[in-house]
Design a protein around this motif. Structure first.
Motif, PDB file in Angstrom:
ATOM      1  N   PRO A   1       0.761  -1.147  -0.138  1.00  0.00           N
ATOM      2  CA  PRO A   1      -0.050  -0.082  -0.078  1.00  0.00           C
ATOM      3  C   PRO A   1       0.862   1.156   0.095  1.00  0.00           C
ATOM      4  O   PRO A   1       0.412   2.416  -0.234  1.00  0.00           O
ATOM      5  CB  PRO A   1      -0.842  -0.104   1.264  1.00  0.00           C
ATOM      6  CG  PRO A   1      -0.163  -0.994   2.062  1.00  0.00           C
ATOM      7  CD  PRO A   1       0.617  -1.997   1.137  1.00  0.00           C
ATOM      8  N   GLU A   2       2.110   1.033   0.583  1.00  0.00           N
ATOM      9  CA  GLU A   2       2.834   2.192   0.244  1.00  0.00           C
ATOM     10  C   GLU A   2       3.359   2.721  -1.112  1.00  0.00           C
ATOM     11  O   GLU A   2       3.722   3.956  -1.288  1.00  0.00           O
ATOM     12  CB  GLU A   2       4.289   2.171   1.087  1.00  0.00           C
ATOM     13  CG  GLU A   2       4.069   1.618   2.593  1.00  0.00           C
ATOM     14  CD  GLU A   2       3.413   2.683   3.345  1.00  0.00           C
ATOM     15  OE1 GLU A   2       3.670   4.017   3.023  1.00  0.00           O
ATOM     16  OE2 GLU A   2       2.361   2.562   4.169  1.00  0.00           O
ATOM     17  N   ALA A   3       3.173   1.853  -2.095  1.00  0.00           N
ATOM     18  CA  ALA A   3       3.521   2.182  -3.363  1.00  0.00           C
ATOM     19  C   ALA A   3       2.934   3.610  -3.942  1.00  0.00           C
ATOM     20  O   ALA A   3       3.542   4.413  -4.635  1.00  0.00           O
ATOM     21  CB  ALA A   3       3.267   1.101  -4.333  1.00  0.00           C
ATOM     22  N   GLU A   4       1.830   3.682  -3.963  1.00  0.00           N
ATOM     23  CA  GLU A   4       0.792   4.519  -4.467  1.00  0.00           C
ATOM     24  C   GLU A   4      -0.241   5.105  -3.487  1.00  0.00           C
ATOM     25  O   GLU A   4      -1.261   5.572  -4.167  1.00  0.00           O
ATOM     26  CB  GLU A   4       0.369   4.154  -6.018  1.00  0.00           C
ATOM     27  CG  GLU A   4       1.525   3.780  -6.930  1.00  0.00           C
ATOM     28  CD  GLU A   4       0.763   3.538  -8.308  1.00  0.00           C
ATOM     29  OE1 GLU A   4      -0.298   3.622  -8.412  1.00  0.00           O
ATOM     30  OE2 GLU A   4       1.534   3.611  -9.094  1.00  0.00           O
ATOM     31  N   GLY A   5      -0.614   4.566  -2.361  1.00  0.00           N
ATOM     32  CA  GLY A   5      -1.459   5.206  -1.380  1.00  0.00           C
ATOM     33  C   GLY A   5      -2.782   4.298  -1.775  1.00  0.00           C
ATOM     34  O   GLY A   5      -3.755   4.618  -1.365  1.00  0.00           O
ATOM     35  N   ARG A   6      -2.484   2.951  -2.252  1.00  0.00           N
ATOM     36  CA  ARG A   6      -3.531   2.149  -2.352  1.00  0.00           C
ATOM     37  C   ARG A   6      -3.109   0.729  -2.424  1.00  0.00           C
ATOM     38  O   ARG A   6      -1.913   0.331  -2.762  1.00  0.00           O
ATOM     39  CB  ARG A   6      -4.372   2.306  -3.805  1.00  0.00           C
ATOM     40  CG  ARG A   6      -3.384   2.446  -5.038  1.00  0.00           C
ATOM     41  CD  ARG A   6      -4.206   2.740  -6.378  1.00  0.00           C
ATOM     42  NE  ARG A   6      -4.732   3.994  -6.491  1.00  0.00           N
ATOM     43  CZ  ARG A   6      -5.386   4.367  -7.386  1.00  0.00           C
ATOM     44  NH1 ARG A   6      -5.629   3.816  -8.429  1.00  0.00           N
ATOM     45  NH2 ARG A   6      -6.029   5.740  -7.358  1.00  0.00           N
TER      46      ARG A   6
ATOM     47  N   ALA B   1     -10.488 -13.212  -8.823  1.00  0.00           N
ATOM     48  CA  ALA B   1     -10.906 -11.742  -8.370  1.00  0.00           C
ATOM     49  C   ALA B   1      -9.869 -10.984  -8.122  1.00  0.00           C
ATOM     50  O   ALA B   1      -8.687 -11.454  -7.579  1.00  0.00           O
ATOM     51  CB  ALA B   1     -12.033 -11.701  -7.496  1.00  0.00           C
ATOM     52  N   ARG B   2      -9.843  -9.559  -8.357  1.00  0.00           N
ATOM     53  CA  ARG B   2      -8.752  -8.514  -7.918  1.00  0.00           C
ATOM     54  C   ARG B   2      -9.581  -7.243  -7.482  1.00  0.00           C
ATOM     55  O   ARG B   2     -10.571  -7.034  -8.051  1.00  0.00           O
ATOM     56  CB  ARG B   2      -7.911  -8.147  -9.165  1.00  0.00           C
ATOM     57  CG  ARG B   2      -6.983  -7.115  -8.544  1.00  0.00           C
ATOM     58  CD  ARG B   2      -6.034  -6.690  -9.955  1.00  0.00           C
ATOM     59  NE  ARG B   2      -7.231  -5.815 -10.729  1.00  0.00           N
ATOM     60  CZ  ARG B   2      -7.546  -4.517 -10.637  1.00  0.00           C
ATOM     61  NH1 ARG B   2      -7.048  -3.830  -9.565  1.00  0.00           N
ATOM     62  NH2 ARG B   2      -8.461  -3.845 -11.307  1.00  0.00           N
ATOM     63  N   LEU B   3      -9.433  -6.815  -6.194  1.00  0.00           N
ATOM     64  CA  LEU B   3     -10.052  -5.796  -5.609  1.00  0.00           C
ATOM     65  C   LEU B   3      -8.691  -4.815  -5.239  1.00  0.00           C
ATOM     66  O   LEU B   3      -7.890  -5.039  -4.690  1.00  0.00           O
ATOM     67  CB  LEU B   3     -10.607  -6.161  -4.463  1.00  0.00           C
ATOM     68  CG  LEU B   3     -12.026  -7.227  -4.539  1.00  0.00           C
ATOM     69  CD1 LEU B   3     -11.289  -8.247  -4.362  1.00  0.00           C
ATOM     70  CD2 LEU B   3     -13.052  -6.645  -3.481  1.00  0.00           C
ATOM     71  N   GLU B   4      -9.160  -3.588  -5.337  1.00  0.00           N
ATOM     72  CA  GLU B   4      -8.007  -2.404  -5.173  1.00  0.00           C
ATOM     73  C   GLU B   4      -8.997  -1.069  -4.195  1.00  0.00           C
ATOM     74  O   GLU B   4      -9.995  -0.901  -4.768  1.00  0.00           O
ATOM     75  CB  GLU B   4      -7.563  -1.675  -6.527  1.00  0.00           C
ATOM     76  CG  GLU B   4      -6.723  -0.616  -6.221  1.00  0.00           C
ATOM     77  CD  GLU B   4      -6.076  -0.089  -7.469  1.00  0.00           C
ATOM     78  OE1 GLU B   4      -5.213   0.916  -7.373  1.00  0.00           O
ATOM     79  OE2 GLU B   4      -6.503  -0.308  -8.616  1.00  0.00           O
ATOM     80  N   PHE B   5      -8.136  -0.926  -3.123  1.00  0.00           N
ATOM     81  CA  PHE B   5      -8.806  -0.065  -2.285  1.00  0.00           C
ATOM     82  C   PHE B   5      -7.809   1.286  -1.927  1.00  0.00           C
ATOM     83  O   PHE B   5      -6.491   1.047  -2.255  1.00  0.00           O
ATOM     84  CB  PHE B   5      -8.933  -0.676  -0.859  1.00  0.00           C
ATOM     85  CG  PHE B   5      -9.937  -1.833  -0.806  1.00  0.00           C
ATOM     86  CD1 PHE B   5     -11.036  -1.832  -0.657  1.00  0.00           C
ATOM     87  CD2 PHE B   5      -9.361  -3.372  -1.044  1.00  0.00           C
ATOM     88  CE1 PHE B   5     -12.065  -2.716  -0.639  1.00  0.00           C
ATOM     89  CE2 PHE B   5     -10.372  -4.331  -1.202  1.00  0.00           C
ATOM     90  CZ  PHE B   5     -11.359  -4.112  -0.702  1.00  0.00           C
ATOM     91  N   ASP B   6      -8.458   2.349  -1.719  1.00  0.00           N
ATOM     92  CA  ASP B   6      -7.801   3.415  -1.095  1.00  0.00           C
ATOM     93  C   ASP B   6      -7.023   3.223   0.206  1.00  0.00           C
ATOM     94  O   ASP B   6      -7.764   2.543   1.029  1.00  0.00           O
ATOM     95  CB  ASP B   6      -8.440   4.793  -1.122  1.00  0.00           C
ATOM     96  CG  ASP B   6      -7.691   5.816  -0.737  1.00  0.00           C
ATOM     97  OD1 ASP B   6      -7.288   6.003   0.448  1.00  0.00           O
ATOM     98  OD2 ASP B   6      -7.332   6.770  -1.576  1.00  0.00           O
ATOM     99  N   ALA B   7      -5.875   3.268   0.307  1.00  0.00           N
ATOM    100  CA  ALA B   7      -4.972   2.904   1.653  1.00  0.00           C
ATOM    101  C   ALA B   7      -5.436   3.542   2.752  1.00  0.00           C
ATOM    102  O   ALA B   7      -5.458   3.186   3.767  1.00  0.00           O
ATOM    103  CB  ALA B   7      -3.700   2.920   1.496  1.00  0.00           C
ATOM    104  N   GLY B   8      -6.014   4.816   2.612  1.00  0.00           N
ATOM    105  CA  GLY B   8      -6.215   5.845   3.618  1.00  0.00           C
ATOM    106  C   GLY B   8      -7.703   5.711   3.923  1.00  0.00           C
ATOM    107  O   GLY B   8      -8.032   5.303   5.084  1.00  0.00           O
ATOM    108  N   SER B   9      -8.567   5.613   2.908  1.00  0.00           N
ATOM    109  CA  SER B   9     -10.087   5.833   3.356  1.00  0.00           C
ATOM    110  C   SER B   9     -10.576   4.479   3.276  1.00  0.00           C
ATOM    111  O   SER B   9     -11.727   4.317   3.771  1.00  0.00           O
ATOM    112  CB  SER B   9     -10.804   6.710   2.107  1.00  0.00           C
ATOM    113  OG  SER B   9     -10.674   6.258   1.003  1.00  0.00           O
TER     114      SER B   9
END
Length: 577
Positions: free
Chosen positions: A87-92, A113-121
């Motif tokens: 998650p440190e790579a691009e904030g997600r 499946a692949r899921l991507e999340f915002d690391a902050g919110s």
């Protein structure tokens, strides 16, 4: 090292429909069709560090994000976490799910499946799910797709779902899997757009899409832009807009209908590039499909839309044909006839026959590129493609993609480029004097005025290329899907792509004597494309104008349509299953 997406075939995604045989880049096995068609852009994913699930466990917040999706889509909870990204790579961060172990394999694909999340919110950014049990080439009805998508969004966002409006039109996406025995399964889905509401007005090309298959399964979610902290104060107040009736009068003043022939007008379409039923048709199309500024009451300029400008030209054809039956003959032809530098170019793979379903013939595809062992070739690769008829070797098209010219400033005028295109194409037109409609797109020269060019990376700028289409005439009317296409590099003045056109004598086009008046077609078009008030905030490689536009823009008809010039009525192109 810079990454470049390889593009094969001629550059033909323009305003008019042009006949061409252009395969997807090597390795591509996914197709996306928007209905109606819209311009789009894509970028390759950045490199991220991957951690196998056996080495790194999900944090408490990551597990909480994932559990929320499991509650909405229980099918995902049956899969195993295989690996995650840093998650440190691009904030997600992304999580990859599947059945079995990461190294398991088989002819038939497992669910994944692949899921991507915002690391902050913890906000869901992207999601896609492939389940072999759900494979189907059928798509849901628009009403059913919107219903299931809205139910998912309500579960995902709760009361925040009220801040979005469902788009009128659907997109369609498809993907496939083939094993080494040639067995193939296909997935298709309808894509439902949700636009954020600002001051009660939808903001187009912003928000997210939800993919729904024929059984109502949610198979994908994709966020176009972050939904957080939209600066509402920048959005013009809709109370200051001109009335809808005034906008309709101004829009109608701009619209003029033009006649054109299509030798292969689809009557139905299918996902995954399958053959659609076609027929020859005489159609009316509008010359203006833009928007009216809701504050100024005039057509909006500088939104990045480029329309080709048609003109009639009398040319002298020589009736020559180009033939290349082998890769060696292809290299010689490209170098001697087209002036392409083929020194040290490597053939990526031996050509294999493929079936052009629309033209019902076998095609050979050739692709060469500069060698990998030279640094300059890795940084600025050059690709050359050639497509021929498999049985005769007749050249159908060729193209050159040279990254060394990306971001360079053009040195020749549009008129000079046009003359070079005319000189190039005349030997391959039918012998004798022939009148054609020439359409020009100086795409390489267009950058919106609100773009600060000093902030643009070279890799983001286009290769300066002008495109020209020579459309043959029948009864004085252009046949838009049988044009000869020529593209010219504005730096070197060299032709960098060509598509062989020409009328098919076996196709009998309708007689133009029975067409309805253009005003009848115009009234039909305006009736089926009513105006609506929306916000537009266009983007050009990461830059936007200072504030969004408030505009009246036509509501697109649901699905693909055209106006039959013999009846003056709208024809809906049905989806075929």
């Amino acid at each position: 090292m810079k990454k470049h997406r390889m593009v094969t075939g001629a550059v033909l995604a323009l305003t008019f429909s042009i006949w061409a045989a252009s395969p997807a880049p090597a390795g591509a096995n996914e197709a996306v069709v928007s209905v109606p068609a819209q311009a789009s852009s894509s970028a390759e994913a950045s490199s991220v560090q991957i951690f196998p699930a056996t080495e790194v466990k999900l944090t408490e917040s990551q597990q909480k994000n994932l559990d929320k999706i499991y509650d909405i889509l229980p099918e995902l909870g049956k899969l195993n976490v295989q690996y995650i990204t840093d998650p440190e790579a691009e904030g997600r961060w992304s999580v990859f799910l599947g059945k079995g172990s990461l190294t398991s394999s088989g002819d038939r694909p497992e669910s994944s499946a692949r899921l991507e999340f915002d690391a902050g919110s913890g906000e869901l950014i992207d999601f896609d799910f492939h389940n072999p049990q759900w494979a189907s080439e059928k798509t849901p009805s628009p009403e059913y797709a919107k219903q299931k998508a809205a139910e998912f969004v309500r579960q995902l966002l709760g009361d925040k779902a009220d801040q979005y409006k469902v788009g009128e039109n659907l997109g369609y996406s498809g993907s496939s899997h083939s094993d080494d025995k040639g067995n193939q399964i296909n997935w298709t889905a309808a894509s439902v757009q949700f636009n954020p509401l600002i001051h009660g007005v939808p903001l187009l090309n912003w928000g997210f899409r939800v993919n729904v298959d024929v059984a109502g399964h949610i198979t994908g979610f994709s966020q176009q832009d972050s939904m957080q902290d939209l600066p509402e104060t920048l959005f013009p107040d809709p109370k200051n807009a001109i009335s809808l009736k005034e906008a309709e009068r101004k829009y109608a003043r701009e619209v003029q209908m033009k006649l054109s022939y299509r030798q292969q007008q689809p009557l139905s379409y299918r996902m995954m590039g399958q053959l659609a039923e076609t027929r020859p048709a005489l159609v009316y199309t509008p010359n203006f499909q833009g928007s009216i500024d809701a504050l100024a009451g005039e057509p909006v300029e500088d939104l990045g839309y480029v329309l080709g400008q048609p003109e009639r030209r009398v040319l002298t054809g020589e009736g020559k044909e180009l033939v290349a039956r082998t890769p060696e003959e292809g290299v010689k032809l490209l170098a001697e006839k087209f002036g392409v530098d083929m020194n040290n170019m490597e053939l990526l793979r031996r050509p294999e026959d493929r079936i052009d379903s629309q033209e019902k013939r076998n095609i050979k595809d050739y692709t060469w590129r500069t060698p990998y062992d030279l640094q300059e070739d890795r940084e600025n690769p050059r690709y050359v493609t050639l497509h021929t008829e498999a049985d005769t070797g007749k050249v159908l098209n060729f193209s050159v993609q040279d990254e060394a010219f990306r971001g360079k400033e053009g040195k020749i005028t549009l008129e000079t480029a046009r003359q070079k295109a005319i000189q190039f194409v005349q030997p391959y037109l039918e012998a004798g004097s022939v009148e054609m409609e020439l359409v020009s797109w100086p795409l390489g020269q267009f950058i919106p005025s609100w773009v600060d060019q000093s902030k643009i990376d070279r890799d983001e700028l286009p290769v300066p290329i002008s495109h020209f289409v020579f459309q043959p005439l029948h009864q004085g009317i252009p046949v838009v899907d049988r044009g000869y296409s020529v593209s010219v590099n504005e730096v070197t003045g060299k032709v960098v792509s060509y598509v062989q056109g020409g009328l098919d004598p076996a196709v009998e086009l309708p007689d133009a004597q029975g067409v309805v008046p253009a005003e009848v077609a115009k009234a039909e078009y305006l009736k089926t494309h009513p105006l609506r008030l929306v916000y537009l905030w266009p983007e050009w490689f990461g830059q936007r104008p200072p504030a969004p536009y408030l505009v009246y823009t036509p509501e697109e008809a649901l699905g693909w349509t055209y106006i039959d010039a013999l009846t003056g009525k709208t024809v809906v192109i049905e989806e075929g299953n």
